[in-house]
Motif scaffolding. Structure first.
Motif, PDB file in Angstrom:
ATOM      1  N   ILE A  42     -10.554  14.293   4.123  1.00  0.00           N
ATOM      2  CA  ILE A  42     -11.829  13.656   4.452  1.00  0.00           C
ATOM      3  C   ILE A  42     -12.337  13.003   3.175  1.00  0.00           C
ATOM      4  O   ILE A  42     -12.614  13.688   2.191  1.00  0.00           O
ATOM      5  CB  ILE A  42     -12.833  14.694   4.990  1.00  0.00           C
ATOM      6  CG1 ILE A  42     -12.177  15.487   6.137  1.00  0.00           C
ATOM      7  CG2 ILE A  42     -14.115  14.015   5.469  1.00  0.00           C
ATOM      8  CD1 ILE A  42     -12.757  16.867   6.341  1.00  0.00           C
ATOM      9  N   GLY A  43     -12.394  11.677   3.197  1.00  0.00           N
ATOM     10  CA  GLY A  43     -12.744  10.957   1.972  1.00  0.00           C
ATOM     11  C   GLY A  43     -11.481  10.597   1.209  1.00  0.00           C
ATOM     12  O   GLY A  43     -10.371  10.644   1.758  1.00  0.00           O
ATOM     13  N   PRO A  72     -12.962   9.263   7.349  1.00  0.00           N
ATOM     14  CA  PRO A  72     -13.827   8.642   6.333  1.00  0.00           C
ATOM     15  C   PRO A  72     -14.706   9.670   5.630  1.00  0.00           C
ATOM     16  O   PRO A  72     -15.008  10.728   6.181  1.00  0.00           O
ATOM     17  CB  PRO A  72     -14.682   7.664   7.157  1.00  0.00           C
ATOM     18  CG  PRO A  72     -14.576   8.132   8.561  1.00  0.00           C
ATOM     19  CD  PRO A  72     -13.264   8.838   8.715  1.00  0.00           C
ATOM     20  N   ALA A  73     -15.131   9.339   4.416  1.00  0.00           N
ATOM     21  CA  ALA A  73     -15.941  10.264   3.600  1.00  0.00           C
ATOM     22  C   ALA A  73     -17.242  10.635   4.304  1.00  0.00           C
ATOM     23  O   ALA A  73     -17.803  11.701   4.044  1.00  0.00           O
ATOM     24  CB  ALA A  73     -16.240   9.632   2.246  1.00  0.00           C
ATOM     25  N   ASP A  74     -17.724   9.764   5.223  1.00  0.00           N
ATOM     26  CA  ASP A  74     -18.986  10.067   5.915  1.00  0.00           C
ATOM     27  C   ASP A  74     -18.744  10.665   7.311  1.00  0.00           C
ATOM     28  O   ASP A  74     -19.645  10.690   8.144  1.00  0.00           O
ATOM     29  CB  ASP A  74     -19.872   8.816   5.999  1.00  0.00           C
ATOM     30  CG  ASP A  74     -19.206   7.695   6.787  1.00  0.00           C
ATOM     31  OD1 ASP A  74     -18.043   7.873   7.226  1.00  0.00           O
ATOM     32  OD2 ASP A  74     -19.853   6.646   6.976  1.00  0.00           O
ATOM     33  N   ALA A  75     -17.526  11.155   7.546  1.00  0.00           N
ATOM     34  CA  ALA A  75     -17.240  11.778   8.856  1.00  0.00           C
ATOM     35  C   ALA A  75     -18.219  12.925   9.094  1.00  0.00           C
ATOM     36  O   ALA A  75     -18.517  13.698   8.173  1.00  0.00           O
ATOM     37  CB  ALA A  75     -15.804  12.296   8.883  1.00  0.00           C
ATOM     38  N   SER A  76     -18.692  13.030  10.339  1.00  0.00           N
ATOM     39  CA  SER A  76     -19.654  14.095  10.645  1.00  0.00           C
ATOM     40  C   SER A  76     -18.904  15.409  10.874  1.00  0.00           C
ATOM     41  O   SER A  76     -17.682  15.415  11.116  1.00  0.00           O
ATOM     42  CB  SER A  76     -20.450  13.741  11.903  1.00  0.00           C
ATOM     43  OG  SER A  76     -19.583  13.774  13.018  1.00  0.00           O
ATOM     44  N   GLU A  79     -17.152  15.271  14.112  1.00  0.00           N
ATOM     45  CA  GLU A  79     -15.904  14.491  14.109  1.00  0.00           C
ATOM     46  C   GLU A  79     -14.752  15.306  13.516  1.00  0.00           C
ATOM     47  O   GLU A  79     -13.627  15.263  14.013  1.00  0.00           O
ATOM     48  CB  GLU A  79     -16.092  13.198  13.295  1.00  0.00           C
ATOM     49  CG  GLU A  79     -16.822  12.119  14.072  1.00  0.00           C
ATOM     50  CD  GLU A  79     -17.282  10.957  13.177  1.00  0.00           C
ATOM     51  OE1 GLU A  79     -17.363   9.849  13.679  1.00  0.00           O
ATOM     52  OE2 GLU A  79     -17.572  11.198  11.972  1.00  0.00           O
ATOM     53  N   PRO A 103     -16.321  16.361   1.261  1.00  0.00           N
ATOM     54  CA  PRO A 103     -17.577  15.685   0.911  1.00  0.00           C
ATOM     55  C   PRO A 103     -18.748  16.682   1.007  1.00  0.00           C
ATOM     56  O   PRO A 103     -18.726  17.602   1.830  1.00  0.00           O
ATOM     57  CB  PRO A 103     -17.696  14.600   1.976  1.00  0.00           C
ATOM     58  CG  PRO A 103     -16.311  14.400   2.500  1.00  0.00           C
ATOM     59  CD  PRO A 103     -15.597  15.704   2.368  1.00  0.00           C
ATOM     60  N   HIS A 105     -21.644  16.793   2.223  1.00  0.00           N
ATOM     61  CA  HIS A 105     -22.454  17.022   3.427  1.00  0.00           C
ATOM     62  C   HIS A 105     -21.766  17.950   4.433  1.00  0.00           C
ATOM     63  O   HIS A 105     -22.393  18.384   5.405  1.00  0.00           O
ATOM     64  CB  HIS A 105     -22.798  15.682   4.105  1.00  0.00           C
ATOM     65  CG  HIS A 105     -21.597  15.002   4.720  1.00  0.00           C
ATOM     66  ND1 HIS A 105     -20.702  14.274   3.980  1.00  0.00           N
ATOM     67  CD2 HIS A 105     -21.146  14.967   5.997  1.00  0.00           C
ATOM     68  CE1 HIS A 105     -19.758  13.800   4.780  1.00  0.00           C
ATOM     69  NE2 HIS A 105     -20.001  14.218   6.016  1.00  0.00           N
ATOM     70  N   LEU A 106     -20.493  18.260   4.200  1.00  0.00           N
ATOM     71  CA  LEU A 106     -19.780  19.102   5.176  1.00  0.00           C
ATOM     72  C   LEU A 106     -19.820  20.575   4.752  1.00  0.00           C
ATOM     73  O   LEU A 106     -19.449  20.893   3.614  1.00  0.00           O
ATOM     74  CB  LEU A 106     -18.329  18.644   5.314  1.00  0.00           C
ATOM     75  CG  LEU A 106     -18.134  17.295   6.001  1.00  0.00           C
ATOM     76  CD1 LEU A 106     -16.676  16.857   5.906  1.00  0.00           C
ATOM     77  CD2 LEU A 106     -18.585  17.345   7.463  1.00  0.00           C
TER      78      LEU A 106
END
Ligand code: NAP
Length: 319
Positions: A42-43, A72-76, A79, A103, A105-106
Motif C-alpha cells: 500500500i503506497g 494506492p497510498a490513500d487506499a481506505s 479497500e 501509510p 492513516h491505516l
C-alpha cells in the motif's frame, strides 16, 4: 599497524537458502492446485517495492504463483480489507502478507486482523501470534525462523545435537518487534534457552552490555548500524545479525550493513552472520516455504511446521 586477530567465523545464509528453495520447489511440484503468494503493498515504499520484486522472482523460480498487489497510498481501510477478502477466496493464493510500512492513516493492528489466519504466512494475525506463543505454531514467521535455521545449522555443523544444544544457554534478543524480536524470543524459549529480551529502554538505561556480555547466543534485530561492537560480546558467542541498514559507502554511494560491527565482533565471537547474505536470503525462502505449507494444508495434508527437519525444537513444540 597492529594486526587484529579474527577468531570468529562469518556465517553466510546463502547455502541454507538454496537448500530450502530446493525443498520448496520439490514440495510445490507435488501439489494438485499449487501454491501462490500475494504480497500486498500500500503506497510506494522503496524497501517494500524491492522486497515485493524479490519475492515475485523467487516464487516464480520455485514454481509458486506470485501476485504482487499494489494499492494506492490513500487506499481506505475498507479497500484494504476488501482486497484481503478477495485474496482469501482466490484458489490460486495460499499465502499472503501485507508489506510494511503502512501509510499512517491505516490502523496496523486492524489490517493484520483482516488477514485470513490460514493464509497468514507471516503469522501476524493475533490467532497465529497466539499459537506461536503457546508453542503450537500454525506458521513460524520468516525472519525469526531464518535466524534459528541458521543457528540450528551452526549447532549441527559444530557437532551439537539439536535435542540439547540450547538447553539452559543464555540467549539474548535485542529488539522486541512483533514480527522479529518477540517471535525470536519465543523460539529461543521453545528450544529451552534462558531468554532475555532487550530493547531501546535497555540501551537508554545504560544496561545493554550487562545482558549482551552474558549471551551464548545473541540475536540482534534493531535497525541501528554498528549498535553491537566486539566489546559487548561474550568470547565465543554466536551472533545473528538481523538488521538491514542502508549507509553511505563514503564514495557517494550506499551499502547495506547490519546492526553488528562485523570486524570487531569477529575478534571476540565464535560466529557472526553477515549482512548482506546472512539471514536475509533464508527469510525470503522461508516465506515461500510457508506458502507451500499453507497450500498443502488447503489441499488437506502437510502439517509440518519445520523445514528440512532443521527447526527442530519449534516443531517439537508444535506437537
Ligand atoms: P522495529 O519494528 O523498528 O523494532 C526495532 C526494535 O529495536 C524495537 O523493539 C526497539 O525497542 C529496539 N531498539 C531500537 N533502538 C534500540 C537501541 N538503541 N538499543 C536496543 N534496542 C533498540 O524493527 P524490526 O521490524 O524488528 O526490524 C529490525 C531490523 O531488522 C531492521 O533493520 C529491519 O530492516 C531488519 N529486518 C531484517 C529482515 C531480514 O530478512 N533480514 C526482516 C525484517 C526486518 P522498543 O521496542 O523499546 O522501541
Amino acid at each position: 599497524m597492529h594486526a587484529r586477530e579474527i577468531s570468529g567465523v562469518a556465517l553466510s545464509g546463502r547455502r541454507y537458502a538454496e537448500e530450502l528453495l530446493d525443498a520448496v520447489r520439490e514440495r510445490a511440484s507435488r501439489l494438485a492446485v499449487g501454491a501462490g503468494i500475494a504480497t500486498v503493498m500500500i503506497g510506494e515504499d522503496p524497501a517494500a517495492k524491492l522486497y515485493q520484486r524479490r519475492i515475485n522472482e523467487h516464487a516464480r523460480e520455485v514454481g509458486i504463483a506470485s501476485r504482487p498487489v499494489r494499492l494506492p497510498a490513500d487506499a481506505s481501510f475498507g479497500e484494504v480489507v476488501g482486497k484481503l477478502a478477495e485474496l482469501n477466496v482466490d484458489p490460486e493464493i495460499s499465502g499472503m502478507l501485507v508489506l510494511r510500512p503502512l501509510p499512517a492513516h491505516l490502523p496496523e493492528a486492524r489490517v493484520l486482523r483482516a488477514i485470513p489466519p490460514e493464509k497468514d504466512v507471516e503469522a501476524q494475525h493475533p490467532e497465529n501470534a497466539g499459537l506461536l506463543a503457546l508453542g503450537t505454531p500454525r506458521f513460524i514467521p520468516s525472519t525469526p525462523a531464518a535466524s534459528f535455521l541458521m543457528l540450528d545449522r551452526y549447532m549441527l555443523d559444530t557437532g551439537r545435537s539439536l535435542e540439547t544444544a540450547y538447553d539452559g544457554i543464555d540467549l539474548v534478543v535485542v529488539g522486541r518487534s512483533n514480527n522479529v524480536g518477540k517471535p525470536a524470543a519465543i523460539l529461543g524459549l521453545a528450544r529451552n534457552a534462558t531468554v532475555v529480551s532487550c530493547h531501546k529502554h535497555t540501551t537508554d538505561a545504560g544496561r545493554l552490555r550487562e545482558h549482551t556480555t552474558l549471551a551464548d547466543v545473541l540475536v540482534v534485530a534493531v535497525g541501528a548500524p554498528g549498535l553491537v561492537t566486539g566489546d559487548l560480546l561474550r568470547p565465543g558467542a554466536i551472533v545473528i545479525d538481523v538488521g538491514i541498514n542502508v549507509v553511505s559507502d563514503g564514495e557517494g554511494g550506499t551499502r547495506l550493513v547490519g546492526d553488528v560491527d562485523l570486524e570487531s565482533c569477529l575478534e571476540v565471537a565464535g560466529a557472526v552472520s553477515t549482512v548482506p547474505g546472512g539471514v536475509g536470503p533464508i527469510t525470503d525462502a522461508w516465506l515461500l516455504h510457508n506458502s507451500v505449507l499453507a497450500a498443502e494444508r488447503l489441499e488437506g495434508h502437510g502439517a509440518d511446521t519445520s523445514a528440512l527437519g532443521l527447526v527442530g525444537a519449534s516443531s517439537r513444540a508444535a506437537g
